[in-house]
Design a protein around this motif. Structure first.
Motif, short mmCIF file in Angstrom:
data_model
loop_
_atom_site.label_atom_id
_atom_site.label_comp_id
_atom_site.label_asym_id
_atom_site.label_seq_id
_atom_site.Cartn_x
_atom_site.Cartn_y
_atom_site.Cartn_z
N ILE A 6 92.65 34.98 105.11
CA ILE A 6 91.42 34.35 104.66
C ILE A 6 91.67 32.86 104.39
CG2 ILE A 6 91.56 34.57 102.15
CD1 ILE A 6 88.85 36.13 102.45
N GLU A 60 88.08 32.38 99.98
CA GLU A 60 88.99 33.15 99.12
C GLU A 60 88.25 34.05 98.15
OE1 GLU A 60 89.24 29.96 99.82
OE2 GLU A 60 91.21 29.71 100.75
N LEU A 117 88.10 37.70 99.20
CA LEU A 117 89.27 38.55 98.96
C LEU A 117 89.41 38.88 97.47
CD1 LEU A 117 91.83 39.95 99.92
CD2 LEU A 117 93.01 37.74 99.88
N LEU A 118 89.17 37.87 96.63
CA LEU A 118 89.30 38.10 95.18
C LEU A 118 88.26 39.13 94.72
CD1 LEU A 118 89.95 34.44 93.96
CD2 LEU A 118 91.62 36.22 94.44
N ARG A 168 89.33 42.63 95.84
CA ARG A 168 90.40 43.17 94.99
C ARG A 168 89.81 43.70 93.68
NH1 ARG A 168 94.64 38.09 95.86
NH2 ARG A 168 95.51 38.79 97.84
N ARG A 178 104.92 43.70 97.02
CA ARG A 178 105.40 42.83 98.10
C ARG A 178 106.91 43.00 98.29
NH1 ARG A 178 101.69 37.30 97.60
NH2 ARG A 178 99.83 38.41 98.23
N ARG A 195 103.14 42.44 91.68
CA ARG A 195 102.29 41.34 91.21
C ARG A 195 100.97 41.92 90.69
NH1 ARG A 195 98.93 37.30 95.33
NH2 ARG A 195 97.66 36.38 93.69
N TYR A 228 93.47 33.88 87.56
CA TYR A 228 92.60 33.98 88.74
C TYR A 228 91.18 34.41 88.34
CZ TYR A 228 95.97 33.63 92.61
OH TYR A 228 96.87 33.19 93.53
N ASP A 287 102.05 35.33 92.91
CA ASP A 287 101.59 34.64 94.12
C ASP A 287 102.63 33.60 94.54
OD1 ASP A 287 99.78 33.76 96.15
OD2 ASP A 287 99.28 32.05 94.88
N GLU A 318 97.82 44.09 103.59
CA GLU A 318 97.66 42.77 104.21
C GLU A 318 98.97 42.00 104.21
OE1 GLU A 318 95.65 39.73 101.91
OE2 GLU A 318 95.81 40.88 100.07
N ILE A 329 101.26 38.73 103.54
CA ILE A 329 101.10 37.77 102.44
C ILE A 329 100.78 36.36 102.95
CG2 ILE A 329 102.85 39.11 101.14
CD1 ILE A 329 104.21 36.23 100.76
C1 IPM Z 1 97.70 35.80 98.57
C2 IPM Z 1 96.81 34.60 98.83
C3 IPM Z 1 95.57 34.72 97.98
C4 IPM Z 1 95.99 34.69 96.53
C5 IPM Z 1 94.49 33.66 98.27
C6 IPM Z 1 94.08 33.64 99.70
C7 IPM Z 1 93.28 33.86 97.39
O1 IPM Z 1 97.49 33.43 98.61
O2 IPM Z 1 97.25 36.94 98.80
O3 IPM Z 1 98.85 35.61 98.17
O4 IPM Z 1 96.19 33.63 95.96
O5 IPM Z 1 96.13 35.78 95.96
#
Ligand code: IPM
Ligand code: MN
Length: 372
Positions: A74, A90, A93-94, A97, A107, A135, A142, A245, A274, A276
């Motif tokens: 993204i 972004e 994605l946030l 989640r 990870r 994480r 965030y 992150d 996904e 990273i």
């Molecule tokens: C990640 C990415 C995301 C984050 C961004 C794209 C919002 O950097 O998945 O590590 O910061 O979590």
């Protein structure tokens, strides 16, 4: 097994790497007699362009009616340099989640023997590194309250954590450590931040339930240094959202390329898998993006459903590709011939014919199809 896997390719190189992960999953379905389907939907900048919303309702509905999500990447430069943009990719994605309750992002970081020379770090320091980063993914800075004063001269982001949010991911980290080297390192900034002091208190208390696991602590600044100085000291790293992150991008240097790092986001009913890495806009459409992180994320998806043999086949195929240098230019600077989809073809072929890869390697150099 029958699985509906929602595919959200997203932006930049997302679609090209995801295509290769689907190829690998389709090969797994054939080799192990499963039924996988791959409905897809828009997310990120692509979704903003089409609908004005980085996470359209239709996409969320598809995710909610699927068994798992395969996510690409993204982000788009036109938003990166525009701090006033009212919507940002972004956010898609946030929101996803958060909506799906994916509070734990796992990870894995591994130093592959055949890639040691690709890392800018000294080989003897990194050889044998095997870390699992846990994480926290739906809390912290965030998601805390964001403010900008009217004059546009003062801004703040609040970092909030509750005991419950810390406990639920800490349990997962300790349980993972039990299946590994039985060590959890909590990374925080407890010498400065109140939220970090809560993490220490809660995790120290919870560690009593896991007497067979060693718990130690590192301040995040020191952890950033230790990751490079002596990464082998780590087993499971447990940390909050933003530290995780940053540290996971740093840790990717150990493996030789960020194009290798996969992730699984879990916690709710539906897991999201996904790479990273980001959307790497400069590489879009050039066939140079490394699909391995996406393919390994597909492997994590299989593990999530208990399909370990299938996941191992994917991991083996990736190792074979690395061993034979069937890799994109990030890991193979001298080679401009092997493209994203050729790496995917090789891996697909290995999954279908695990004993035949040398021949196919030659085929790749001849530019022939490797599909038998
Ligand atoms: C990640 C990415 C995301 C984050 C961004 C794209 C919002 O950097 O998945 O590590 O910061 O979590
Ligand atoms: Mn990141």
């Amino acid at each position: 097994m029958k699985l509906t896997i929602a595919v959200l390719p997203g932006d930049g190189i997302g679609p090209e790497v995801t295509r290769e992960a689907i190829k690998a999953l389709k090969a797994i379905a054939v080799a192990f007699d499963h039924q996988f389907s791959f409905p897809s939907a828009l997310v990120g900048a692509t979704a903003i362009d089409a609908t004005g919303d980085p996470l359209p309702q239709k996409t969320l509905e598809l995710c909610n009616s699927s068994d798992a999500i395969l996510f690409g990447a993204i982000g788009h430069p036109k938003y990166d340099n525009d701090p006033t943009a009212p919507v940002r990719p972004e956010q898609g994605l946030l929101a996803l989640r958060k909506e799906l309750g994916l509070f734990a992002n796992i990870r894995p970081v591994k130093a592959y023997d055949m890639l040691l020379h690709h890392s800018p770090l000294k080989q003897d320091r990194i050889q044998g590194t095997d870390i699992s980063i846990y994480r926290e993914l739906t809390g912290g800075i965030y998601f805390g309250k964001k403010q900008l004063n009217e004059a546009g001269t003062e801004a703040s982001d609040l970092c909030v954590y509750t005991k419950h949010e810390i406990e639920r991911i800490a349990h997962l980290a300790f349980q993972a450590a039990r299946t590994r080297k039985k060590k959890v390192t909590l990374v925080d900034k407890a010498n400065v931040l109140e939220s970090s002091r809560l993490w220490r208190k809660v995790v120290t208390e919870l560690a009593k339930d896991y007497p067979d696991v060693t718990l130690d602590f590192l301040f995040v600044d020191n952890a950033a240094m230790q990751l490079i100085l002596n990464p082998k000291q780590f087993d499971v790293i447990l940390t909050e959202n933003m530290f995780g992150d940053i540290l996971s991008d740093e840790a990717s240097v150990i493996g030789g390329s960020i194009g290798l790092l996969a992730s699984a986001s879990v916690g709710g009913d539906i897991g999201l898998f996904e790479p990273i890495h980001g959307s790497f806009p400069q590489a879009t459409g050039k066939g140079i993006a490394n699909p391995i992180a996406s393919i390994l994320s597909a492997g994590m998806l299989l593990t999530h459903f208990g399909l370990r043999k299938e996941a191992q086949r994917i991991e083996k195929a990736v190792e074979k590709a690395l061993e034979l240098s069937v890799t994109t230019p990030d890991l193979n600077p001298a080679n401009t011939l092997i493209t994203t989809s050729q790496v995917g073809d090789f891996i697909e072929d290995f999954i279908l014919n695990p004993h035949d890869s040398n021949v196919n390697f030659q085929n790749i150099h001849l530019g022939q199809s490797t599909i038998i």
